[in-house]
Design a protein around this motif. Structure first.
Motif, PDB file in Angstrom:
ATOM      1  N   VAL A  24       0.836  -1.205   0.000  1.00 49.65           N
ATOM      2  CA  VAL A  24       0.000   0.000   0.000  1.00 49.65           C
ATOM      3  C   VAL A  24       0.868   1.250   0.000  1.00 49.65           C
ATOM      4  O   VAL A  24       0.596   2.230  -0.721  1.00 49.65           O
ATOM      5  N   LEU A  25       1.943   1.249   0.801  1.00 48.27           N
ATOM      6  CA  LEU A  25       2.837   2.408   0.860  1.00 48.27           C
ATOM      7  C   LEU A  25       3.525   2.642  -0.479  1.00 48.27           C
ATOM      8  O   LEU A  25       3.637   3.794  -0.957  1.00 48.27           O
ATOM      9  N   LEU A  26       3.983   1.560  -1.113  1.00 45.26           N
ATOM     10  CA  LEU A  26       4.621   1.702  -2.424  1.00 45.26           C
ATOM     11  C   LEU A  26       3.659   2.247  -3.466  1.00 45.26           C
ATOM     12  O   LEU A  26       4.017   3.131  -4.262  1.00 45.26           O
ATOM     13  N   LEU A  27       2.447   1.713  -3.485  1.00 42.61           N
ATOM     14  CA  LEU A  27       1.467   2.184  -4.462  1.00 42.61           C
ATOM     15  C   LEU A  27       1.098   3.645  -4.219  1.00 42.61           C
ATOM     16  O   LEU A  27       0.974   4.429  -5.173  1.00 42.61           O
ATOM     17  N   ALA A 222      11.874   5.699  -5.233  1.00 42.84           N
ATOM     18  CA  ALA A 222      13.043   4.866  -5.520  1.00 42.84           C
ATOM     19  C   ALA A 222      13.669   4.336  -4.231  1.00 42.84           C
ATOM     20  O   ALA A 222      14.050   3.159  -4.140  1.00 42.84           O
ATOM     21  N   ALA A 223      13.790   5.204  -3.221  1.00 42.53           N
ATOM     22  CA  ALA A 223      14.366   4.767  -1.945  1.00 42.53           C
ATOM     23  C   ALA A 223      13.504   3.688  -1.299  1.00 42.53           C
ATOM     24  O   ALA A 223      14.024   2.704  -0.735  1.00 42.53           O
ATOM     25  N   GLY A 227      14.602  -0.089  -0.436  1.00 42.69           N
ATOM     26  CA  GLY A 227      14.421  -0.638   0.901  1.00 42.69           C
ATOM     27  C   GLY A 227      13.574  -1.901   0.905  1.00 42.69           C
ATOM     28  O   GLY A 227      13.843  -2.845   1.663  1.00 42.69           O
ATOM     29  N   THR A 228      12.573  -1.913   0.049  1.00 38.94           N
ATOM     30  CA  THR A 228      11.730  -3.116  -0.060  1.00 38.94           C
ATOM     31  C   THR A 228      12.535  -4.292  -0.586  1.00 38.94           C
ATOM     32  O   THR A 228      12.394  -5.433  -0.109  1.00 38.94           O
ATOM     33  N   GLN A 229      13.385  -4.030  -1.587  1.00 40.63           N
ATOM     34  CA  GLN A 229      14.242  -5.087  -2.117  1.00 40.63           C
ATOM     35  C   GLN A 229      15.128  -5.662  -1.009  1.00 40.63           C
ATOM     36  O   GLN A 229      15.301  -6.891  -0.890  1.00 40.63           O
TER      37      GLN A 229
END
Length: 384
Positions: A24-27, A222-223, A227-229
């Motif tokens: 949700v945060l990424l989207l 991008a950050a 971080g997710t990766q």
């Protein structure tokens, strides 16, 4: 699959909850990036296209009209001062007046000063018509004298009434042009309004100082993707999530489109500088024409004033006004400068399709994020 009766309710695992929240945060961050990047790019392109199609033309054509009217007045005065009864105001006067009318018509089409600009143009139209009429009356009165040189008043000779009327008409025409509320003053005000609109339109775009603000959304996206990766690598022991890698690359691409938009904005700033250079060159020509015309008018009025009473206090005050000689920019230089403004405005509006790239990159990144995260979320269902 439905749980058996009496079995404890299934609850999502903590890892699943964390992954869903991260998705949700990424989207949300990517949607913000989409809105910010699209707004920034469109604001620059809207300004560039308005400047290209309307504003620079309005600014430069007002200056061209001012120059043409000053040169028309100079030509008329010189013609009347030397051989008025033969040629009238002359062909140069007619050509310059026609050129001024064409420039004013272009200004009316490209006007960016709103109702105020339209009002000034209406006033100018009436004043130019009155000016042309006064010059025509002066021509009629001077022609009534007959042959030219034989009837030029000599020192101590009283001028003929028609000559005096002709000089008075020419004086009146010049005041319509050069007076405090005359045509040139009105056009100077209009030029200022159009030039202010140019500044406003350029300031609505992307200034270099605001670039970090515009880049904040793609940088944050991008950050967060990086971080997710890292989190997925630590949690699942898998080095790369290819969909998220692709989303990261697309996010960087959005940042690049914003940098390209900044380049277009810098081209617009070059348009502003080029426009000011053309205006300055135009002003030197206007100053030279005004000085020459007023000097000729003083000589003409002195010739036809009453030998005993003189020309009166109004003309005396006008004669006493300082007139500074200037060096006019060559007309070819002015024309080349105006051509350069048009070319620079076209370059600034040449987007190369970045208005489509920014949303396309953002939407594609949304799809890749959803795809890449769903694969990990599906690995964590529910627990009792």
């Amino acid at each position: 699959m439905t749980a058996p009766a009496g079995a404890p309710a299934l609850r999502p695992t903590r890892t699943r909850v964390r992954l869903v929240r991260l998705l949700v945060l990424l989207l949300a961050t990517t949607l913000v990036m989409l809105a910010v990047s699209l707004g920034a790019v469109l604001s620059v392109l809207d300004a560039a296209r308005t400047v290209r199609d309307h504003t620079t033309e309005a600014v430069l054509e007002v200056a061209a009209a001012r120059a043409a009217l000053s040169e028309a007045d100079q030509a008329a005065i010189e013609a009347f001062r030397t051989h008025a009864t033969l040629t009238g105001p002359g062909q140069d006067y007619a050509n310059n007046l026609a050129s001024a009318s064409q420039s004013l018509a272009k200004v009316a089409e490209a006007n960016q000063a709103g109702a105020a600009g339209t009002g000034i143009l209406q006033v100018v139209e009436g004043l130019v018509a009155a000016y042309s009429g006064a010059v025509g009356q002066a021509d009629a009165h001077f022609r009534a004298v007959g042959t030219p040189d034989a009837h030029l008043p000599q020192p101590g000779e009283k001028p003929r009434p028609s000559e005096v009327l002709g000089a008075a008409d020419l004086w009146y025409a010049s005041r319509l042009l050069h007076g405090p509320d005359g045509v040139l003053a009105q056009l100077t005000a209009l030029q200022g309004l159009q030039r202010a609109e140019l500044d406003d339109q350029l300031d609505d775009g992307m200034s270099p100082g605001l670039l970090p603000v515009w880049l904040l959304a793609p940088a944050a996206a991008a950050a967060l993707l990086v971080g997710t990766q890292w989190y997925l690598w630590r949690r699942f022991r898998r080095r790369f999530n290819l969909p998220l890698v692709g989303a990261t690359a697309l996010t960087v691409g959005v940042g690049v489109t914003l940098a390209v938009a900044l380049g277009l904005q810098l081209r617009l700033d070059d348009v502003r500088a080029r426009t000011d250079t053309v205006l300055a060159d135009r002003q030197t020509g206007i100053a030279v024409a005004d000085t020459s015309g007023r000097t000729g008018l003083v000589a003409l009025l002195t010739r036809y004033c009453d030998p005993a009473a003189g020309c009166g206090s109004t003309v005396a005050d006008f004669t006493a006004q300082p007139r500074f000689a200037a060096t006019a920019a060559h007309e070819r230089k002015v024309a080349e400068g105006a051509t350069g403004v048009a070319a620079a405005a076209r370059d600034a509006a040449d987007s190369g399709g970045i208005e489509y790239l920014a949303p396309a990159f953002s939407i594609a990144a949304l799809g890749l994020i959803a795809w890449g995260m769903s694969r990990r979320i599906d690995e964590y269902r529910y627990r009792a």
